[in-house]
Enzyme design. Structure first.
Site, PDB file in Angstrom:
ATOM      1  N   CYS A  60       0.831  -1.209   0.000  1.00 11.33           N
ATOM      2  CA  CYS A  60       0.000   0.000   0.000  1.00 11.33           C
ATOM      3  C   CYS A  60       0.866   1.260   0.000  1.00 11.33           C
ATOM      4  O   CYS A  60       2.079   1.219   0.173  1.00 11.33           O
ATOM      5  CB  CYS A  60      -0.930  -0.018   1.196  1.00 11.33           C
ATOM      6  N   ALA A  63       2.980   1.855   3.024  1.00 12.09           N
ATOM      7  CA  ALA A  63       4.208   1.042   3.011  1.00 12.09           C
ATOM      8  C   ALA A  63       5.302   1.740   2.210  1.00 12.09           C
ATOM      9  O   ALA A  63       6.467   1.757   2.607  1.00 12.09           O
ATOM     10  CB  ALA A  63       3.921  -0.341   2.415  1.00 12.09           C
ATOM     11  N   ARG A  94      11.959  -4.849   6.839  1.00  6.17           N
ATOM     12  CA  ARG A  94      12.593  -4.660   5.536  1.00  6.17           C
ATOM     13  C   ARG A  94      14.098  -4.901   5.572  1.00  6.17           C
ATOM     14  O   ARG A  94      14.762  -4.848   4.566  1.00  6.17           O
ATOM     15  CB  ARG A  94      12.272  -3.247   5.051  1.00  6.17           C
ATOM     16  N   HIS A 194       5.804   6.507  -2.368  1.00  2.45           N
ATOM     17  CA  HIS A 194       7.138   7.036  -2.673  1.00  2.45           C
ATOM     18  C   HIS A 194       7.023   8.513  -3.038  1.00  2.45           C
ATOM     19  O   HIS A 194       7.776   9.351  -2.556  1.00  2.45           O
ATOM     20  CB  HIS A 194       7.762   6.325  -3.884  1.00  2.45           C
TER      21      HIS A 194
HETATM   22 FE1  CFM Z   1      13.072   0.709  -5.194  1.00  5.37          FE
HETATM   23 FE2  CFM Z   1      12.595  -1.653  -5.401  1.00  5.37          FE
HETATM   24 FE3  CFM Z   1      11.075  -0.039  -3.913  1.00  5.37          FE
HETATM   25 FE4  CFM Z   1      13.615  -0.669  -3.173  1.00  5.37          FE
HETATM   26 FE5  CFM Z   1      12.648  -2.679  -1.591  1.00  5.37          FE
HETATM   27 FE6  CFM Z   1      11.647  -3.593  -3.867  1.00  5.37          FE
HETATM   28 FE7  CFM Z   1      10.157  -2.024  -2.370  1.00  5.37          FE
HETATM   29 MO1  CFM Z   1      10.709  -4.407  -1.568  1.00  5.37          MO
HETATM   30  S1  CFM Z   1      14.519  -0.938  -5.043  1.00  5.37           S
HETATM   31  S2  CFM Z   1      12.542   1.194  -3.148  1.00  5.37           S
HETATM   32  S3  CFM Z   1      14.468  -1.502  -1.370  1.00  5.37           S
HETATM   33  S4  CFM Z   1      11.258  -0.170  -6.015  1.00  5.37           S
HETATM   34  S5  CFM Z   1      12.814  -4.575  -2.426  1.00  5.37           S
HETATM   35  S6  CFM Z   1      12.374  -3.662  -5.994  1.00  5.37           S
HETATM   36  S7  CFM Z   1       9.577  -3.718  -3.421  1.00  5.37           S
HETATM   37  S8  CFM Z   1      10.895  -2.461  -0.427  1.00  5.37           S
HETATM   38  S9  CFM Z   1       9.180  -0.175  -2.772  1.00  5.37           S
END
Ligand code: CFM
Length: 542
Positions: A60, A63, A94, A194
């Site tokens: 989500c 997260a 994580r 993000h």
């Molecule tokens: Fe970038 Fe990722 Fe992500 Fe990531 Fe991660 Fe991920 Fe993620 Mo899990 S590099 S920041 S450190 S998009 S592994 S492939 S899914 S937490 S949101």
């Protein structure tokens, strides 16, 4: 082992994946399952809502904001406004690591801060409770900053976390308090979180400290979150080359690094998906160019170091980078030549996140392994097809839901690090400033690219391709392993890592060798495959 060159035809596989779906669902999913052609990249449907009823890998918005972008910063108290479950499941899961300056140094990552919202607050409002929680965290820790993260009920009942943050910031005086409207439902995946995180950090933190801390080659590392210690390895390499890391967003970072980050001369991006917004905003406001790098894979790490050196156009730095690469590579080569004969020709599949499904193909390629199918959980079209498609991406209501900050050049602090002519010259020489080509140009013709893969589709894929290893996350791990295929978690790295840089590459080769060459997987039989024993079920009838 010889390369298994007889794989089923990708269009047959696509048909198989879609066959069981009702026509409407099949029509939608068909757009997210594409047969790759690196010469003429096909369009892939991405960043759209998951079809209800489908078991997705996605998380989500909360997260993406709290866990992903802000989580790795050690000295911001991350206070979750919401029911306790949202905090609990984001608590140290994580494997992002940090290294305080001293054993007494601030580190709130090990704590779980929550307002522990109850029914009473949902009915009568939770702002009072939030103020109390901020006060309590302040009294106990006197942190430099507190971030407030909104969970779903906060948006539903209308608590104003921004007003509360402002009021408490003014009241307390020496603590930067800022809120995030990152309610879980805010977007179609964690990707929305993000963007929200980037916006608020940019608005409330970046640019607050103008101190010049010195250094000849100053960069920020964007989108590296120090999972399993990756950032430590990258820091080691930068340090060895004489490159100064001003700020990391956000593995092993502090809030002061963010405040000071506008003093760097280059932003390098590891994870394009999670942080490209920050790079663009910093370029507009402060004049810092950005460049995509990849420290996953020994060759990619060497290439990334070389490209940073080329940007600075400094002979000494370029020579030093070559020396470092020459020092690091022999150990890597020795391990590869030992392991390669055992891994060559094996098949990997990667379904994870928004950047690793691309980056980790490099490491498998170094082991001689093929990736015939891969996809992101929540990548956008540009992460698949390259940034050139950005102008053609349809902005839907879900995307419009997320604030787009209007950023302009700072009247005092904007200082272009390079003129447009200089940047154009660097580009002409092959330095891909402001570029990301995406995953698909790097994948073979005929490979299957699948966005937001469903649980059903991954099971089918495994049945049809019989990969030697499947890379995904904890939700998939045990189901896949019960099918007799080892699963490497590419989010948390299981218990391993670092996998970045040269040391990381060697760790990865060894871990993958152990996994794909263990015979134990062939001995596994899932209970439902045991035809001898009848499965029993008891039904309660009236
Ligand atoms: Fe970038 Fe990722 Fe992500 Fe990531 Fe991660 Fe991920 Fe993620 Mo899990 S590099 S920041 S450190 S998009 S592994 S492939 S899914 S937490 S949101």
């Amino acid at each position: 082992m010889e390369s298994r060159n007889k794989y089923p035809d990708p269009s047959t596989i696509k048909e198989e994946l879609l066959k069981k779906y009702p026509p409407k669902v099949a029509k939608k999913r068909a757009k997210a399952i594409v047969i790759n052609d690196p010469e003429e990249i096909p369009q892939v449907q991405a960043n759209t809502r998951t079809i209800p009823g489908i078991i997705t890998q996605r998380g989500c918005s909360y997260a993406g904001c709290k866990g992903v972008v802000l989580g790795p910063t050690r000295d911001i108290v991350n206070l979750v406004h919401g029911p306790i479950g949202c905090s609990f499941y984001a608590w140290l899961t994580r494997r992002n690591q940090t290294r305080p300056d001293s054993p007494e140094g601030e580190n709130y990552m090990t704590y779980c801060f929550s307002t522990d919202m109850q029914e009473e607050h949902v009915v009568f409002g939770g702002e009072k409770k939030l103020k109390q929680a901020i006060q309590e965290a302040y009294d106990l820790f006197h942190p430099k900053a507190i971030g407030i993260f909104s969970t779903c009920p906060v948006g539903l009942i209308g608590d104003d976390v921004h007003a509360v943050s402002k009021e408490m910031r003014e009241k307390l005086g020496d603590c930067n308090i800022f809120g995030f409207s990152c309610e879980g439902y805010k977007g179609v995946s964690q990707s929305a979180g993000h963007h929200i995180a980037n916006n608020q950090v940019f608005k409330h933190v970046v640019g607050l400290d103008d101190t010049d801390n010195g250094g000849k080659f100053k960069i920020n590392m964007l989108g590296e979150y120090n999972i399993g210690g990756d950032a430590f390895e990258i820091e080691r390499l930068l340090d060895k080359c004489g490159i100064t890391l001003v700020a990391s967003f956000s593995g092993n970072s502090t809030i002061n690094q963010f405040e000071n980050s506008h003093t760097a001369d280059l932003n390098v991006i590891m994870c394009h998906r999670s942080i490209n917004y920050m790079a663009e905003m910093m370029e507009t406001k402060y004049g810092i160019p950005w460049m995509k790098v990849n420290f996953i894979g020994a060759e990619s790490s060497a290439k990334s170091l070389r490209r940073i050196a080329r940007y600075f156009e400094d002979d000494e730095l370029m020579a030093r980078v070559e020396e470092v690469i020459a020092e690091e590579m022999p150990a890597v080569d020795a391990i590869i030549s030992d392991i390669y004969p055992r891994t060559k020709g094996k098949l990997a599949m990667l379904f994870v996140g928004g950047s690793r499904a691309h980056h980790y193909q490099e490491l498998f390629a170094e082991l001689g392994m093929e990736t015939l199918s891969a996809g992101y959980e929540f990548g956008h079209r540009d992460d698949y097809e390259g940034r050139k498609v950005i102008p053609n991406i349809k902005i839907d209501a879900d995307t419009k839901n997320i604030e787009e900050l209007k950023v302009t050049a700072d009247p005092d602090k904007f200082k272009p690090r390079r003129t447009e002519e200089e940047l154009a010259k660097l580009k002409a020489e092959g330095l891909d400033i402001r570029e990301y080509e995406g995953m698909m140009p790097d994948m073979k013709s005929g490979s299957l690219v699948i966005d937001d893969i469903s649980h059903y589709e991954s099971e089918k894929l495994i049945e049809l391709y019989k990969p030697d290893i499947f890379c995904a996350g904890i939700k998939e791990k045990y189901v896949v392993q019960k099918m007799g295929v080892p699963l490497k978690q590419l989010h948390s790295y299981d218990y391993g890592g670092p996998y970045a840089g040269f040391t990381g590459a060697m760790n990865f080769y060894k871990d993958i060798d152990r996994m794909v060459n263990s015979r134990v997987w062939k001995l596994i039989q899932a209970p439902w495959e045991d035809v001898q024993s009848e499965l029993e079920a008891t039904y309660v009838t009236q």
